[in-house]
Write a protein that holds these residues in place. Structure first.
Motif, short mmCIF file in Angstrom:
data_model
loop_
_atom_site.label_atom_id
_atom_site.label_comp_id
_atom_site.label_asym_id
_atom_site.label_seq_id
_atom_site.Cartn_x
_atom_site.Cartn_y
_atom_site.Cartn_z
N ASP A 1 26.24 -38.27 67.30
CA ASP A 1 25.63 -39.50 68.06
C ASP A 1 24.06 -39.82 67.63
O ASP A 1 23.84 -40.74 67.23
CB ASP A 1 25.58 -39.58 69.56
N TYR A 2 23.47 -38.67 67.23
CA TYR A 2 22.06 -38.96 67.02
C TYR A 2 22.11 -39.21 65.33
O TYR A 2 21.40 -39.96 65.03
CB TYR A 2 21.64 -37.37 67.03
N TYR A 3 22.95 -38.55 64.48
CA TYR A 3 23.22 -39.15 62.92
C TYR A 3 23.58 -40.64 63.13
O TYR A 3 23.31 -41.40 62.23
CB TYR A 3 23.94 -38.10 62.36
N VAL A 4 24.44 -41.01 63.95
CA VAL A 4 24.94 -42.48 64.02
C VAL A 4 23.68 -43.20 64.25
O VAL A 4 23.40 -44.53 63.26
CB VAL A 4 26.00 -42.77 64.88
N GLU A 5 23.03 -42.81 65.26
CA GLU A 5 21.65 -43.68 65.54
C GLU A 5 20.71 -43.81 64.44
O GLU A 5 20.26 -44.79 64.07
CB GLU A 5 21.17 -43.35 66.77
N GLN A 6 20.45 -42.51 63.92
CA GLN A 6 19.33 -42.48 63.07
C GLN A 6 19.60 -42.98 61.66
O GLN A 6 18.88 -43.40 60.88
CB GLN A 6 18.78 -41.03 62.82
N ALA A 7 20.51 -42.76 61.15
CA ALA A 7 21.17 -42.87 59.64
C ALA A 7 22.32 -43.66 59.46
O ALA A 7 22.74 -44.10 58.43
CB ALA A 7 21.53 -41.56 59.08
N GLY A 8 22.98 -44.30 60.38
CA GLY A 8 24.20 -45.24 60.43
C GLY A 8 25.37 -44.59 59.96
O GLY A 8 26.42 -45.16 59.61
N PHE A 9 25.49 -43.34 60.17
CA PHE A 9 26.67 -42.51 59.96
C PHE A 9 27.92 -42.96 60.50
O PHE A 9 27.70 -43.17 61.59
CB PHE A 9 26.48 -40.92 60.06
N PHE A 10 29.00 -43.38 59.78
CA PHE A 10 30.08 -43.87 60.41
C PHE A 10 30.37 -45.22 60.79
O PHE A 10 31.27 -45.62 61.33
CB PHE A 10 30.98 -42.98 61.19
N VAL A 11 29.04 -45.93 60.69
CA VAL A 11 28.91 -47.22 61.46
C VAL A 11 29.76 -48.22 60.56
O VAL A 11 29.49 -48.42 59.19
CB VAL A 11 27.63 -47.67 61.75
N ASP A 12 30.84 -48.90 60.76
CA ASP A 12 31.70 -49.93 60.19
C ASP A 12 30.83 -51.44 60.48
O ASP A 12 31.03 -52.04 59.27
CB ASP A 12 32.96 -49.99 60.71
N ALA A 13 30.22 -51.55 61.35
CA ALA A 13 29.48 -53.06 61.41
C ALA A 13 28.71 -52.83 62.72
O ALA A 13 28.78 -52.08 63.84
CB ALA A 13 30.39 -53.88 61.76
#
Length: 354
Positions: free
Chosen positions: A45-57
């Motif tokens: 969840d931290y990497y999703v927030e900080q770097a946009g990992f796995f974010v589709d839109a």
């Protein structure tokens, strides 16, 4: 039922979590809509927030782990009913993220909770268990596993009786489940690394020996393991996966053995899915049962999961409850991302959001 819900939103790459609202999604065929009572935090969840990992839109909803009640059934769902208490793992789309009050789940990979298990406890299970199970039992591949026979498969329970195994990082969520699964598979001795303060927690999961990584740094780990067992070690699960931990694990691993890593494999070890020196192999696990390559495995795991939890053969992580509903998950994610949490899973109650 209301059309809108409260959600913790990511509005753009690198932007902080923002409490807002979004539409409650509708389940498609084979899906259920779950009212989330407990959501847990993971490092991803931290990497999703900080770097946009796995974010589709964007806007995006993070969160991989949740437990709650089935609210709406999609077309063709037969194994669940409205009101069933379930746990599930998300996949990386906003409608399925667990940092909101309602989310979608695939019915075949939503496990009913035994009466003895609380929502908070259940929410600690999905991602950690998936990562441990897929790493040990998932099929060989570039993002695969060690392909051992799982304990819920015919002939799998106790199959690897009295073979030693090592878990690096046994007090982590993934490490906890790896230890429990190895015990079900019959491994013995089960050696783990952890800090001295977490020895009892790791032994409660099933470790027979615990090595304090503060007093025994990774370069000294092979000698410490050799002092515990003279048998070859066919499986090492490295839930830390640093450069130094991987080097030590590779040195400990027996010929034709399997090293499972959760992060990028070091250049000092083999190429994922291929045999390296002495037939050793590295498995770089992708711990999501909803990834297309993993759904068949996930269906089998989730078919067995309720029974494993009910019998106590699998136990949840220790819970640290966050006050303040969804808003508390922002700070919780930062704590987890900065490695400020040890031997516990941070959990929040989305329905208590002000």
């Amino acid at each position: 039922m209301a059309a809108q819900q409260k959600a913790l939103l990511l509005l753009s790459k690198g932007a902080p979590f923002t409490l807002g609202t979004r539409a409650i999604p509708k389940p498609g065929p084979g899906q259920v809509l779950v009212k989330i009572e407990s959501a847990a935090v993971n490092p991803v969840d931290y990497y999703v927030e900080q770097a946009g990992f796995f974010v589709d839109a964007y806007p995006f909803v993070a969160g991989s782990d949740a437990a709650g009640t089935v609210d709406v059934l999609g077309e063709g769902v037969t194994g669940l009913q409205k009101g069933d208490r379930v746990l599930f793992q998300s996949v990386f789309t906003a409608d399925r993220g667990t940092f909101q009050q309602y989310a979608l789940a695939d019915a075949t990979r939503a496990a009913k909770l035994p009466k003895s298990l609380s929502f908070d406890e259940a929410s600690t299970v999905p991602l950690g268990l998936a990562t441990a199970a897929l790493g040990i039992y998932g099929p060989i591949g570039p993002r695969g596993g060690a392909a051992l026979t799982s304990p819920w498969a015919p002939g799998g329970l106790g199959k690897y009786k009295d073979q030693p195994a090592l878990v690096v990082g046994g007090s982590s969520s993934v490490g906890q489940f790896a230890i429990q699964l190895l015990k079900l598979s019959g491994f013995n001795s089960i050696i783990s690394t952890a800090s001295a303060k977490n020895v009892d927690y790791v032994k409660a999961a099933g470790a027979t020996h615990v090595i304090d990584y503060h007093t025994t740094p990774y370069p000294s780990l092979p000698a410490a393991v050799a002092g515990i067992t003279s048998l070859p070690v066919p499986l090492v699960y490295d839930a830390i996966s640093s450069e130094d931990s991987q080097k030590a694990a590779w040195a400990i691993l027996a010929p034709r053995g399997n090293l499972v890593v959760t992060l990028q494999p070091s250049a000092a070890v083999g190429k994922p899915g291929e045999e390296g020196e002495d037939g050793k192999r590295v498995a770089h696990v992708f711990g999501n049962v909803n990834a297309p390559v993993n759904t068949a495995f996930g269906d089998g795991l989730y078919a067995a999961l309720t029974g494993l939890l009910e019998s106590g053969e699998l136990k949840p992580n220790k819970v640290e409850l966050l006050a303040g509903g969804l808003a508390s998950l922002a700070k919780g994610t930062e704590r987890v991302g900065k490695r400020e949490v040890s031997a516990a899973k941070l959990v929040a109650h989305p329905q208590e959001t002000a």
